[in-house]
Motif scaffolding. Structure first.
Motif: not given
Ligand code: FMN
Length: 374
Positions: A26-32, A174-178, A180-184
Motif C-alpha cells: 500500500l505504501l510502496f505503491e503510494y510513493i511509486d 484505489i485498489k489498495n484502499g489507501l 489518510m489517516p489510515f483505515k485498516l
C-alpha cells in the motif's frame, strides 16, 4: 563486519527494489505510483534517457565542483528535495532525516502542506533551508493565519503548487484502499503483517499523521482545489513578501503570465507524472519555458530525474536548480539514513564523471550546447 554477500544498492532501481521489499505494498505503491496508466511518468523518463550529452575531449577538467546556488544562496549539492506529503510512510524519522540532510548539504527541502512533521520542526532541523509548499486554500482567514505561521517560522520561500485542482486519478491507491489517516481493513492488516520491519517500528512510534495540523479533520488530502485561479495568485503575491515559486508549470503562456505577476521562480514539473498521464512531458517543456522567459526568472525542475547524468541534462536544458522526489523516499525506505547517504554518494560521483566527459567544471558552465535530442 561488512557482509561480503550483502546486496549493494547503487542506482535508483536498486533502491527502489529494496524499498519494495521493506514497505507494505500500500505504501510502496503510494510513493511509486503515478496517474492513470502511468504512461506520463514512464514516457517522460524515457525521453530523459534518450537525451544525449555532447562529449568534449582535451579540456582540463581536473578541478570540478558540484557546489551550486539557489536564489543566490550557496548549496553543496546540485539537487534539492521536492515537497512530499507524508514522507514518514517511507519509514519512521524520514522527515527529520531529510530536514537534517538539507542543513548538512545546504540544499532546499520542500515541506508539503501535507507533511508528516510540522513546518516549525522542518525549519529548525533544516536550519532555515526549508521551503514551504502551499496548496490552494479558499478560506482567506485560514490562509493568512498559515502564511503568518510560515513567516514566523522563518521561511524565505513559498512554493505554491498549481497542478492539483483535483488529486490525480491513481488506480493503485484505489485498489489498495489507501486513506489518510489510515483505515485498516483485513487487506491492509495482512499487508502490514508481512512487512514486519516497517510495521513494528511504526507501531512503536505511531502511525504517520499530518504534522502541520493538530486536528486530523482540518486537512483533507483529497479535497478539491479547483477554485484556484489567477486572482488567487495575485492575492498570494500581494500577501507573501518573500520568494514565491509556482510549482507544476507545463505551459509557456502560463509561465509568461506568472512572470508578469511578479513571481520569483517557475517550477517546471508534472508532479512526477502523478496528476495527468497525458500532460506535456516536463523535460520537453523545460527548454521551451526557459526560452519564453529568458534568464531573469529562476526556473526549477523536477520529474523523472534519477541519476547524475539526468541532473546534468536538466541543467543543460535550462534549469537553475533541479529537484527529485521519489528517489529520496525510496533511498530512505531501503536503508534509512545510510540509504540516502549511499544514493547521494553515487549520484554525485556520476554527476562529476558526466561533467568531466562534457568538459564542464561546475554546474553554471553546463548549457544548451551540451545536449541534443536523439
Ligand atoms: C509520495 C509523494 C508525495 C508527494 N506529495 C506532494 C505534495 O504534497 N505537494 C507537492 O507539491 N508535490 C508532491 N509530490 C510531487 C513532488 O514534489 C515532485 O514533483 C515529484 O515527486 C517529482 O518527480 P520524481 O518523483 O520523479 O522526482 C509528491 C510526490 C511523491 C512521490
Amino acid at each position: 563486519m561488512l557482509n561480503p554477500f550483502s546486496k549493494v544498492d547503487i542506482s535508483f532501481d536498486d533502491f527502489r527494489q529494496s524499498a519494495k521489499k521493506r514497505l507494505p505494498k500500500l505504501l510502496f505503491e503510494y510513493i511509486d505510483g503515478a496517474a492513470s496508466d502511468s504512461s506520463g511518468e514512464i514516457d517522460n523518463r524515457e525521453l530523459i534517457r534518450k537525451l544525449r550529452l555532447k562529449t568534449k575531449a582535451l579540456i582540463n577538467v581536473e578541478d570540478r565542483s558540484l557546489n551550486h546556488k539557489v536564489f543566490r544562496i550557496p548549496s553543496k549539492l546540485p539537487v534539492g528535495i521536492a515537497p512530499m506529503g507524508m514522507v514518514q510512510m517511507a519509514g519512521v524519522g524520514a522527515d527529520e532525516a531529510l530536514a537534517k540532510y538539507a542543513a548538512k548539504y545546504e540544499i532546499p527541502v520542500g515541506v508539503s502542506t501535507a507533511a508528516s512533521m510540522s513546518l516549525e520542526k522542518y525549519a529548525e532541523y533544516s536550519r532555515g533551508y526549508a521551503w514551504f509548499q502551499l496548496y490552494y486554500m479558499a478560506d482567506h482567514v485560514e490562509l493568512e493565519k498559515l502564511l503568518n505561521r510560515i513567516l514566523k517560522a522563518g521561511y524565505k520561500t513559498l512554493v505554491f503548487t498549481i497542478d492539483v485542482p483535483e488529486v490525480g486519478f491513481r488506480p493503485n491507491e484505489i485498489k489498495n484502499g489507501l486513506t489518510m489517516p489510515f483505515k485498516l481493513g483485513p487487506r491492509q492488516i495482512f499487508d502490514f503483517a508481512i512487512h514486519p520491519s516497517w510495521s513494528l517500528k511504526t507501531l512503536l512510534h505511531g502511525a504517520p499523521k499530518f504534522g502541520n495540523f493538530s486536528d486530523t479533520n482540518s486537512f483533507n488530502r483529497n479535497a478539491s482545489r479547483a477554485g484556484a485561479d489567477w486572482e488567487f495568485l495575485k492575492y498570494l503575491r500581494d500577501h507573501w513578501p518573500n520568494n514565491l515559486v509556482i510549482k507544476g508549470v507545463l505551459n509557456t503562456e502560463d509561465a509568461k503570465n506568472m512572470k508578469g505577476i511578479g513571481v520569483d521562480g517557475i517550477y517546471v514539473s508534472s508532479h512526477g507524472g502523478r496528476q495527468l498521464a497525458s500532460a506535456p512531458h516536463p523535460i520537453e517543456m523545460l527548454p521551451k519555458i526557459r526560452k519564453a522567459l529568458g534568464n531573469d526568472v529562476q526556473i526549477f525542475y523536477d520529474s523523472g530525474l534519477r541519476s547524475g547524468e539526468d541532473l546534468v541534462k536538466a541543467y543543460a536544458l535550462g534549469a537553475n536548480f533541479a529537484f527529485m522526489g521519489r528517489p529520496w523516499s525510496m533511498a530512505y525506505a531501503a536503508n534509512n539514513r545510510h540509504g540516502i547517504d549511499n544514493y547521494i554518494k553515487y549520484l554525485c560521483k556520476e554527476t562529476s564523471v558526466a561533467m568531466a566527459m562534457i568538459g564542464r567544471r561546475n554546474i553554471e558552465e553546463i548549457c544548451f550546447d551540451d545536449i541534443f535530442w536523439n
